[in-house]
Design a protein around this motif. Sequence first.
Motif, short mmCIF file in Angstrom:
data_model
loop_
_atom_site.label_atom_id
_atom_site.label_comp_id
_atom_site.label_asym_id
_atom_site.label_seq_id
_atom_site.Cartn_x
_atom_site.Cartn_y
_atom_site.Cartn_z
N VAL A 297 0.84 -1.19 0.00
CA VAL A 297 0.00 0.00 0.00
C VAL A 297 0.88 1.25 0.00
CG1 VAL A 297 -1.78 1.28 1.22
CG2 VAL A 297 -1.83 -1.22 1.22
N VAL A 298 0.64 2.13 -0.95
CA VAL A 298 1.38 3.39 -1.04
C VAL A 298 0.65 4.49 -0.27
CG1 VAL A 298 2.33 5.13 -2.60
CG2 VAL A 298 2.33 2.71 -3.27
N GLU A 299 -0.63 4.66 -0.55
CA GLU A 299 -1.45 5.66 0.14
C GLU A 299 -2.93 5.28 0.00
OE1 GLU A 299 -1.89 9.02 -3.34
OE2 GLU A 299 -0.15 9.17 -2.00
N PRO A 300 -3.76 5.75 0.91
CA PRO A 300 -3.49 6.68 2.02
C PRO A 300 -2.79 5.98 3.18
CG PRO A 300 -5.78 6.02 2.05
CD PRO A 300 -5.20 5.42 0.81
N ALA A 301 -2.25 6.78 4.08
CA ALA A 301 -1.48 6.26 5.20
C ALA A 301 -2.35 5.42 6.13
CB ALA A 301 -0.84 7.42 5.97
N GLU A 302 -3.62 5.81 6.30
CA GLU A 302 -4.50 5.06 7.21
C GLU A 302 -4.76 3.66 6.69
OE1 GLU A 302 -8.95 6.32 5.98
OE2 GLU A 302 -7.73 7.98 6.77
N LEU A 303 -4.88 3.50 5.38
CA LEU A 303 -5.08 2.17 4.81
C LEU A 303 -3.82 1.33 5.00
CD1 LEU A 303 -6.67 0.10 3.17
CD2 LEU A 303 -5.81 1.19 1.09
N ARG A 304 -2.67 1.93 4.79
CA ARG A 304 -1.41 1.21 4.99
C ARG A 304 -1.29 0.74 6.44
NH1 ARG A 304 3.63 1.13 2.42
NH2 ARG A 304 5.38 0.71 3.82
N ALA A 305 -1.66 1.62 7.39
CA ALA A 305 -1.59 1.25 8.81
C ALA A 305 -2.55 0.12 9.14
CB ALA A 305 -1.90 2.47 9.67
N ASP A 306 -3.76 0.14 8.56
CA ASP A 306 -4.73 -0.92 8.80
C ASP A 306 -4.22 -2.27 8.29
OD1 ASP A 306 -6.45 0.83 10.01
OD2 ASP A 306 -7.66 1.19 8.21
N VAL A 307 -3.59 -2.26 7.11
CA VAL A 307 -3.06 -3.49 6.54
C VAL A 307 -1.93 -4.03 7.41
CG1 VAL A 307 -1.82 -4.48 4.57
CG2 VAL A 307 -3.77 -2.95 4.18
N VAL A 308 -1.06 -3.14 7.88
CA VAL A 308 0.05 -3.56 8.74
C VAL A 308 -0.48 -4.17 10.04
CG1 VAL A 308 2.01 -2.74 10.11
CG2 VAL A 308 1.69 -1.93 7.77
N ASP A 309 -1.52 -3.55 10.63
CA ASP A 309 -2.12 -4.08 11.86
C ASP A 309 -2.68 -5.47 11.65
OD1 ASP A 309 -1.47 -1.80 13.23
OD2 ASP A 309 -3.45 -0.87 13.04
N ARG A 310 -3.33 -5.68 10.52
CA ARG A 310 -3.90 -7.00 10.24
C ARG A 310 -2.79 -8.05 10.04
NH1 ARG A 310 -9.27 -7.47 8.88
NH2 ARG A 310 -10.46 -5.53 8.79
N LEU A 311 -1.73 -7.67 9.36
CA LEU A 311 -0.63 -8.61 9.14
C LEU A 311 0.04 -8.98 10.46
CD1 LEU A 311 0.94 -7.11 5.90
CD2 LEU A 311 -0.33 -9.26 6.11
N ARG A 312 0.17 -8.00 11.37
CA ARG A 312 0.76 -8.28 12.67
C ARG A 312 -0.12 -9.21 13.48
NH1 ARG A 312 2.76 -2.08 14.04
NH2 ARG A 312 4.75 -2.21 12.91
N ALA A 313 -1.46 -9.02 13.39
CA ALA A 313 -2.38 -9.89 14.11
C ALA A 313 -2.28 -11.31 13.60
CB ALA A 313 -3.81 -9.36 13.96
N VAL A 314 -2.14 -11.46 12.28
CA VAL A 314 -2.00 -12.80 11.70
C VAL A 314 -0.69 -13.44 12.15
CG1 VAL A 314 -1.71 -14.06 9.53
CG2 VAL A 314 -3.43 -12.25 9.70
N ALA A 315 0.37 -12.64 12.19
CA ALA A 315 1.67 -13.18 12.62
C ALA A 315 1.66 -13.64 14.06
CB ALA A 315 2.74 -12.10 12.42
N LYS A 316 0.85 -12.97 14.91
CA LYS A 316 0.77 -13.35 16.30
C LYS A 316 -0.07 -14.62 16.51
CE LYS A 316 1.28 -8.68 18.19
NZ LYS A 316 0.62 -7.59 18.95
N GLY A 317 -0.85 -14.96 15.46
CA GLY A 317 -1.70 -16.16 15.56
C GLY A 317 -2.99 -15.87 16.25
#
Length: 317
Positions: A297-317
């Motif tokens: 994700v390039v922009e908007p920043a809020e979408l990029r942050a939401d995607v990063v949060d979801r990926l971190r949640a998946v990584a935590k299991g």
Amino acid sequence: MAIAKAERLMNLALCLLGTRRPLSKRELRESIEAYLEAGSDDSFNRMFERDKDDLRELGLVIETVENLDGEVGYLARRDSNRLPPITLDAEEAAALGLAAKVWQQARLAGAASGALQKLRAAGLPEDVDPYGSHGALEPHIPVHEAAFEPLMLACRDRRPVVFDYRKATAARPETRHVEPWALECWRGHWYLAGWDRDRGAERVFRLSRITGKVRARAGRYTAEVPDVVTVRETVAGWAGEIADRSALIRLRSGAGYPLRAKAASVRELGDGWDELEIPYGHGLDAWLVEFGPDVVVVEPAELRADVVDRLRAVAKG
């Protein structure tokens, strides 16, 4: 309780359809076991009036007849409650066959097959094969989630449910108390639209994120159920179908064809990457996560942050 009422309604309907003369309340009470068990005349009268109204709402035509002695009786004439002959042309039969083939993996498959057999016996055109192929595309709606059947029945019966639900951004599931409205299939995933009692608001739940069993609860709905169009719009909005702005993403070449189909513009960047402008609405972050490392994700920043949060949640299991 629901089974007992259904059995009582069925017995009352059979009595009214099977008689050649009007039956009084007294005769009906003596003929139906559930009415005999009523504690008092008032209790029986209330039960009978509710049952009679329910049968009429279901479409049974019940006549009220008063005899010479002034006693009121009830009956349901068969000619008044008989459906007209079923006639289907080739296009209508093909549409029914197509609908039946959609439910190949759901419990509805048996019911759909039986319904078509009954239609064939009732006069479905012999030269029409409702199961035959009517084009290159094969209709298919996957139903793998164990929650589908109990939620489908809960939507039909207007029955509140409780289930454990894990949000994409959460590591653990939490209990949700829901008044289910309707199930919708979108992009190969099933969603439940309903009223979340804990949050006092309308919510949509993805069935694949429901963990454990769906438990039914007694009681009436506390919120008004919207019409079907509103529910479908809600599902589309929460799932990302309705977009009010644009997002800029980088997509690996040769990947993400569903994203490319939605893109307003595509620009080659080289080194195996393309830049896409795509519609941005609620739920886009969850969709982008499904493409893993092929999307940035390039922009908007809020979408990029939401995607990063979801990926971190998946990584935590």
